[in-house]
Motif scaffolding. Structure first.
Motif, short mmCIF file in Angstrom:
data_model
loop_
_atom_site.label_atom_id
_atom_site.label_comp_id
_atom_site.label_asym_id
_atom_site.label_seq_id
_atom_site.Cartn_x
_atom_site.Cartn_y
_atom_site.Cartn_z
N PRO A 73 19.44 1.31 15.75
CA PRO A 73 17.95 1.75 15.57
C PRO A 73 17.85 2.81 14.56
O PRO A 73 16.94 2.96 14.01
N ALA A 74 18.77 3.87 14.83
CA ALA A 74 18.51 5.14 13.77
C ALA A 74 18.65 4.75 12.44
O ALA A 74 17.86 5.46 11.60
N GLN A 75 19.34 4.13 12.31
CA GLN A 75 19.58 3.48 10.88
C GLN A 75 18.30 2.81 10.36
O GLN A 75 18.06 2.83 9.22
N TRP A 76 17.85 1.94 11.18
CA TRP A 76 16.61 1.30 10.98
C TRP A 76 15.43 2.17 10.73
O TRP A 76 14.59 1.70 9.89
N ASP A 77 15.33 3.24 11.28
CA ASP A 77 14.47 4.20 11.22
C ASP A 77 14.41 4.82 9.64
O ASP A 77 13.49 5.02 9.06
N ILE A 78 15.70 5.05 9.30
CA ILE A 78 15.84 5.54 7.91
C ILE A 78 15.32 4.22 6.86
O ILE A 78 14.60 4.78 5.88
N ILE A 79 15.74 3.16 6.94
CA ILE A 79 15.38 2.00 6.24
C ILE A 79 13.87 1.95 5.97
O ILE A 79 13.45 1.62 5.09
N ARG A 80 13.27 2.07 7.54
CA ARG A 80 11.87 1.66 7.39
C ARG A 80 11.16 3.12 6.59
O ARG A 80 10.06 2.78 5.84
N ALA A 81 11.70 4.15 6.68
CA ALA A 81 11.11 5.40 5.86
C ALA A 81 11.09 5.21 4.46
O ALA A 81 10.40 5.46 3.69
N LEU A 82 12.33 4.49 3.88
CA LEU A 82 12.48 4.21 2.56
C LEU A 82 11.67 3.05 1.97
O LEU A 82 11.61 3.00 0.78
N THR A 83 11.41 2.28 2.84
CA THR A 83 10.80 0.95 2.49
C THR A 83 9.19 0.85 2.90
O THR A 83 8.56 -0.25 2.48
N ASP A 84 8.58 1.72 3.59
CA ASP A 84 7.16 1.36 3.99
C ASP A 84 6.18 1.49 2.76
O ASP A 84 5.31 0.75 2.83
N GLU A 85 6.73 2.36 1.97
CA GLU A 85 5.47 2.49 0.58
C GLU A 85 5.68 1.22 -0.25
O GLU A 85 4.86 1.09 -0.90
N PHE A 86 6.66 0.35 0.08
CA PHE A 86 6.76 -0.67 -0.60
C PHE A 86 5.52 -1.92 -0.36
O PHE A 86 5.42 -2.60 -1.22
N PHE A 87 5.24 -1.67 0.88
CA PHE A 87 4.09 -2.42 1.47
C PHE A 87 2.64 -1.94 1.63
O PHE A 87 1.87 -2.10 2.55
N ALA A 88 2.59 -0.74 0.99
CA ALA A 88 1.41 -0.05 1.41
C ALA A 88 0.15 -0.07 0.35
O ALA A 88 -0.54 0.60 0.22
N GLY A 89 0.38 -1.40 -0.44
CA GLY A 89 -0.60 -1.45 -1.45
C GLY A 89 -0.47 -1.08 -2.87
O GLY A 89 0.80 -0.70 -3.03
N GLU A 90 -1.16 -1.33 -3.80
CA GLU A 90 -0.67 -0.97 -5.11
C GLU A 90 -0.64 0.58 -5.20
O GLU A 90 -1.69 1.30 -4.68
N GLY A 91 0.27 1.25 -6.00
CA GLY A 91 0.49 2.44 -6.17
C GLY A 91 1.17 3.01 -7.53
O GLY A 91 0.82 2.56 -8.25
N ARG A 92 2.11 3.89 -7.38
CA ARG A 92 2.57 4.45 -8.71
C ARG A 92 3.38 3.38 -9.46
O ARG A 92 3.52 3.38 -10.74
N HIS A 93 3.96 2.31 -8.72
CA HIS A 93 4.45 1.27 -9.37
C HIS A 93 3.59 0.16 -10.24
O HIS A 93 4.10 -1.00 -10.50
N GLY A 94 2.39 0.17 -9.65
CA GLY A 94 1.48 -0.76 -10.18
C GLY A 94 1.62 -2.00 -9.42
O GLY A 94 1.71 -2.32 -8.20
#
Length: 580
Positions: free
Chosen positions: A80-101
């Motif tokens: 679970p602690a490792q999943w927390d790190i993975i979620r922190a790294l990837t949450d921005e992937f699915f937050a809508g259009e950002g700096r990556h367009g």
């Protein structure tokens, strides 16, 4: 009684936590003094860096600019602690259009609940499925594509092996419980090796024999007698393996069987584990030895430490007696030689040895005297390296490759000791005697030897021939003394020290039952991992003591399903049946 038992649980737990707190505090202080981190520290510090520190947003911003794809392998064993790190790294992937367009960024997770066997390291198959559902909701909510991909094609095992696995773990079978979770799918295997033919054999259990009468003056020893079922099974397997090597073909490999083709998997390193290694040695079959070594119990290391102890203290008769029979001498003494020089001596064994004029004794003195003279100023690494220049090959010829790994580990320890504590050979000997060093050997690369290891250690490995002999132990053979309670919404768990079951409350009984169910489920997943290590041939056997084996042990689980197979054929040597 139940309420009193709960109070006793709480009191015992508080005492255990006070003791553990003191130990952890001292451990943390030692790490700070030495500037060290352990694996858990790395996870905790990384999680703090990404989620809790004031500059976490800036760190995530910088990382987000360089990550486009993230792959999580062996996801079923991610804590679970490792999943927390993975979620922190990837949450921005699915937050809508950002700096990556509009640029697509992906998370690719590879995992198999059926192979989650590392609960003692924090793995939780239920967390795997919770994360699955969480990502499904997250990706779908962001308008992305969430695609589950079932990977059921095996490039490892022959069709007959996979058919046996599917039959043992068929839907609605007892063995299936614990392999499926919330996400339940039909995961029948398909083999990519349709043209190859595999074999599965189930041998009859080795039954106990009537113990021979004991002589009145027999000295009890801490080992299994020759007639014990574990040793008889080890002897049977060793002789069978010897008859295979070079004498019959592996059709899929298009060559004869070699020692490196054989992998023997056990649940734990028990009396059978040691008996199997000895039996293979007795038959002259090359064997890799144990996959984990306690250096303080390895015979090569004990011989080397006996030499160091004797050179520091020549009056140590025991150390000298040990090394006189070791490969450290070009001509080790026989039992009769050692008895003749030791029995009836008036001084130390070293004095008695020097007084003898026979060639075997004078050769030993000539070998040892310079070592004693050099020991006071010798550095630990230098001392052992000089010893091994001529004796390493003798160790390997007598003890096999296991000695090589143990010797290398001892040299590494000697070098580390010099860098951290100084160059005293006496200091190293005392430091080593006070410790309990264990090393894990690399068994992945075949060295032309039969490998014997635990199923946990074999995760990710494979072999043309896999033998499962340790199959009659129940999942709950060693009930836990601790159970863990979830702590609110966090990933932390609170330990609870158990009291005798006569004082259990209903709540404690429920927790114990849940823990037992979890152990049983992992026990079945461990069997799945063990069976799927086989490429061409799988052999299931076992032994029992005076009591009958448990109904749901591996042996009964496999036999009850496979003996009903329409292609099952009786075999006579050893007795049992074969499929394929």
């Amino acid at each position: 009684l139940g309420r009193l038992g709960d109070l006793d649980c709480i009191a015992a737990t508080l005492s255990a936590l006070r003791l553990a707190g003191a130990i952890v505090s001292e451990y943390e202080a030692v790490k700070r003094r030495q500037g060290c981190y352990d694996f858990d520290d790395l996870i905790i510090k990384t999680s703090e860096l990404l989620q809790e520190r004031p500059d976490a947003a800036w760190v995530l911003y910088k990382l987000d600019g360089g990550i486009e794809h993230l792959l999580v392998d062996e996801a079923q064993d991610t804590s679970p602690a490792q999943w927390d790190i993975i979620r922190a790294l990837t949450d921005e992937f699915f937050a809508g259009e950002g700096r990556h367009g509009s640029k697509s960024r992906t998370v690719f997770v590879v995992g198999d609940r059926k192979q989650s066997i590392y609960s003692f390291q924090g793995a939780d198959p239920d967390i795997f499925e919770t994360v699955y559902e969480s990502y499904k909701e997250l990706v779908s909510g962001a308008g992305g594509e969430f695609r589950p991909v079932d990977l059921t094609v095996s490039f490892r095992s022959a069709p007959q092996i996979l058919d046996a696995v599917d039959r043992v773990f068929k839907r609605d079978s007892a063995a299936r419980s614990g392999l499926d979770g919330v996400i339940e799918r039909d995961w029948a295997h398909q083999s990519n090796r349709l043209g190859d033919k595999g074999t599965v054999e189930v041998w009859d259990l080795i039954e106990p024999l009537e113990a021979p009468p004991q002589e009145p003056w027999d000295v009890p020893v801490d080992r299994e007698p020759a007639h014990a079922p574990a040793r008889r099974l080890a002897s049977l397997l060793a002789s069978t393996i010897k008859s295979w090597i070079g004498r019959r073909d592996l059709p899929a490999q298009k060559r004869a069987v070699e020692p490196g083709d054989i992998l023997i998997l056990v649940r734990q390193r028990n009396v059978f584990f040691d008996a199997m290694i000895r039996a293979l040695w007795s038959e002259g079959v090359p064997v890799a030895g144990a996959d984990r070594l306690k250096l303080g119990q390895n015979i090569a290391v004990l011989d080397l430490m006996a030499m160091a102890q004797f050179c520091i203290m020549p009056e140590d008769d025991h150390a000298l007696a040990c090394l006189l029979k070791s490969p450290l001498l070009p001509e080790p003494l026989s039992e009769d030689d050692l008895l003749s020089v030791a029995a009836g001596r008036k001084g130390t064994l070293w004095q008695s040895l020097k007084e003898r004029s026979e060639p075997v004794f004078t050769a030993a003195v000539l070998e040892l005297a310079p070592r004693i003279a050099a020991a006071p100023g010798a550095r630990p690494f230098e001392f052992f390296s000089n010893l091994l220049q001529l004796s390493r090959l003798r160790f390997l010829s007598r003890l096999g490759s296991e000695a090589n790994d143990a010797i290398d580990a001892l040299l590494d320890l000697a070098l580390d000791y010099e860098q951290a504590n100084g160059t005293s050979l006496t200091g190293f000997v005392n430091w080593f005697a006070a410790g309990d060093v264990e090393i894990k050997r690399n068994m992945e690369k075949g060295k032309g030897e039969v490998r014997i290891m635990t199923v946990h250690g074999a995760k990710g490995l494979e072999a043309p021939i896999v033998i499962l002999p340790d199959t009659t132990t129940a999942a709950d053979a060693k009930p836990a003394s601790l159970i863990f309670l979830p702590a609110g919404n966090s990933n932390a768990r609170v330990p609870l020290w158990l009291v005798p079951k006569n004082f259990d409350s209903d709540r404690i009984r429920t927790l114990k039952d849940n823990e037992k169910d979890s152990q049983t489920a992992e026990h079945r997943r461990l069997l799945y991992v063990a069976m799927t290590r086989a490429q061409d041939e799988l052999y299931v056997c076992g032994y029992r003591g005076a009591r009958d084996v448990a109904d749901h042990c591996w042996y009964n689980t496999v036999r009850s399903e496979l003996e009903k197979h329409p292609d099952a054929q009786k075999i006579e040597q050893p007795e049992g049946f074969r499929i394929g």
